[in-house]
Write a protein that holds these residues in place. Structure first.
Motif, PDB file in Angstrom:
ATOM      1  N   SER A 152    -108.945  -0.694  17.894  1.00  0.00           N
ATOM      2  CA  SER A 152    -110.232  -1.003  18.527  1.00  0.00           C
ATOM      3  C   SER A 152    -111.313  -1.353  17.502  1.00  0.00           C
ATOM      4  CB  SER A 152    -110.695   0.197  19.363  1.00  0.00           C
ATOM      5  OG  SER A 152    -111.055   1.269  18.511  1.00  0.00           O
ATOM      6  N   LEU A 153    -111.017  -1.160  16.215  1.00  0.00           N
ATOM      7  CA  LEU A 153    -112.053  -1.406  15.201  1.00  0.00           C
ATOM      8  C   LEU A 153    -112.258  -2.898  14.970  1.00  0.00           C
ATOM      9  CD1 LEU A 153    -111.163   1.440  12.685  1.00  0.00           C
ATOM     10  CD2 LEU A 153    -113.202   1.284  14.118  1.00  0.00           C
ATOM     11  N   ASP A 154    -113.484  -3.229  14.648  1.00  0.00           N
ATOM     12  CA  ASP A 154    -113.872  -4.618  14.423  1.00  0.00           C
ATOM     13  C   ASP A 154    -113.509  -5.011  12.983  1.00  0.00           C
ATOM     14  OD1 ASP A 154    -115.173  -6.960  13.866  1.00  0.00           O
ATOM     15  OD2 ASP A 154    -117.104  -6.345  14.709  1.00  0.00           O
ATOM     16  N   ALA A 155    -112.520  -5.895  12.858  1.00  0.00           N
ATOM     17  CA  ALA A 155    -112.021  -6.247  11.524  1.00  0.00           C
ATOM     18  C   ALA A 155    -113.111  -6.889  10.666  1.00  0.00           C
ATOM     19  CB  ALA A 155    -110.825  -7.191  11.646  1.00  0.00           C
ATOM     20  N   ALA A 156    -113.954  -7.705  11.289  1.00  0.00           N
ATOM     21  CA  ALA A 156    -115.004  -8.382  10.506  1.00  0.00           C
ATOM     22  C   ALA A 156    -115.973  -7.349   9.917  1.00  0.00           C
ATOM     23  CB  ALA A 156    -115.757  -9.369  11.400  1.00  0.00           C
ATOM     24  N   ALA A 157    -116.329  -6.347  10.734  1.00  0.00           N
ATOM     25  CA  ALA A 157    -117.254  -5.306  10.255  1.00  0.00           C
ATOM     26  C   ALA A 157    -116.598  -4.482   9.150  1.00  0.00           C
ATOM     27  CB  ALA A 157    -117.676  -4.402  11.409  1.00  0.00           C
ATOM     28  N   VAL A 158    -115.334  -4.126   9.349  1.00  0.00           N
ATOM     29  CA  VAL A 158    -114.640  -3.292   8.352  1.00  0.00           C
ATOM     30  C   VAL A 158    -114.484  -4.057   7.033  1.00  0.00           C
ATOM     31  CG1 VAL A 158    -112.546  -1.984   7.842  1.00  0.00           C
ATOM     32  CG2 VAL A 158    -113.440  -2.009  10.169  1.00  0.00           C
ATOM     33  N   ALA A 159    -114.144  -5.349   7.144  1.00  0.00           N
ATOM     34  CA  ALA A 159    -114.006  -6.161   5.925  1.00  0.00           C
ATOM     35  C   ALA A 159    -115.342  -6.193   5.180  1.00  0.00           C
ATOM     36  CB  ALA A 159    -113.551  -7.574   6.299  1.00  0.00           C
ATOM     37  N   ARG A 160    -116.423  -6.343   5.929  1.00  0.00           N
ATOM     38  CA  ARG A 160    -117.753  -6.355   5.300  1.00  0.00           C
ATOM     39  C   ARG A 160    -118.032  -5.009   4.639  1.00  0.00           C
ATOM     40  NH1 ARG A 160    -120.192  -8.060   9.457  1.00  0.00           N
ATOM     41  NH2 ARG A 160    -121.106  -6.126  10.232  1.00  0.00           N
ATOM     42  N   GLY A 161    -117.712  -3.937   5.358  1.00  0.00           N
ATOM     43  CA  GLY A 161    -117.951  -2.591   4.805  1.00  0.00           C
ATOM     44  C   GLY A 161    -117.166  -2.337   3.532  1.00  0.00           C
ATOM     45  N   LEU A 162    -115.973  -2.910   3.464  1.00  0.00           N
ATOM     46  CA  LEU A 162    -115.139  -2.717   2.263  1.00  0.00           C
ATOM     47  C   LEU A 162    -115.461  -3.743   1.175  1.00  0.00           C
ATOM     48  CD1 LEU A 162    -111.515  -2.000   3.575  1.00  0.00           C
ATOM     49  CD2 LEU A 162    -113.014  -0.417   2.366  1.00  0.00           C
ATOM     50  N   GLY A 163    -116.171  -4.800   1.572  1.00  0.00           N
ATOM     51  CA  GLY A 163    -116.485  -5.852   0.604  1.00  0.00           C
ATOM     52  C   GLY A 163    -115.268  -6.704   0.283  1.00  0.00           C
TER      53      GLY A 163
END
Ligand code: SF4
Length: 193
Positions: A152-163
């Motif tokens: 359910s997690l938003d991949a775009a947001a997670v990618a941004r959070g991880l840089g």
């Protein structure tokens, strides 16, 4: 130690950090230590040589005996907000040594670990929402593990959070799932946004 700071510490031990943190905010600014009871006292009594983060607190107390009374009494009569700020600052700085907020270094070890876990949890939640901030390796690993196991997690947001790029995030998630499958854990499907 006063009952008030004791109850704040007890709540923190139970996982409720809010009362301690809120109390510490009542001693704001750079000059919070000016009303500390240890101000102008011999600093050596707050750093007993036999105390340390890996020592047994009961043994330390036995060894120190009555020499512990004076620093403890000073901490006990310190304004609660100042004592709370003193303790919170020591946790933020991960101060291993010295008496802070009335706690010996040996008594503070458990609280320090809990504070670090709390920091990691907050950093993980922020990164999962896409907030960009430096992450420790444990926090980074936890973000990848959460992403790899929660479709359910938003991949775009997670990618941004991880840089990292979206593609690289998917690669990290695959690598994580592979490592877990190798340990006999069930494989989970990831749905990229
Ligand atoms: S609680 Fe902290 S600031 Fe207050 S007397 Fe003790 S060591 Fe000093």
């Amino acid at each position: 130690m006063s009952t008030d700071i004791s109850s704040l510490i007890e709540a923190a031990h139970q996982g409720n950090w809010l009362p301690l943190i809120e109390e510490s905010k009542k001693a704001p600014g750079k000059h919070w230590a000016e009303s500390a009871r240890c101000m102008n006292q011999d600093i050596n009594m707050f750093v007993p040589l036999v105390d340390g983060p890996r020592e047994d607190p009961d043994l330390v107390k036995t060894k120190l005996g009555i020499s512990l009374n004076r620093p403890r009494n000073l901490c006990g009569s310190c304004p609660v907000a100042v004592a709370a700020r003193c303790l919170v600052e020591s946790l933020k700085d991960d101060d291993e040594y010295g008496i802070r907020g009335g706690l010996l270094a040996s008594e503070r070890s458990e609280l320090r670990r809990a504070w670090q876990d709390r920091d990691t949890e907050q950093a993980v939640e922020s990164a999962l929402r896409g907030c960009t901030a430096p992450l420790t390796k444990p926090a980074r690993d936890a973000v990848i593990a959460r992403f790899a196991t929660d479709p359910s997690l938003d991949a775009a947001a997670v990618a941004r959070g991880l840089g990292v790029t979206h593609q690289y995030l998917l690669k990290l998630a695959r690598r994580y799932r592979k490592s877990q499958a190798g340990q006999g854990a069930p494989s989970l499907r990831v749905v990229a946004a």
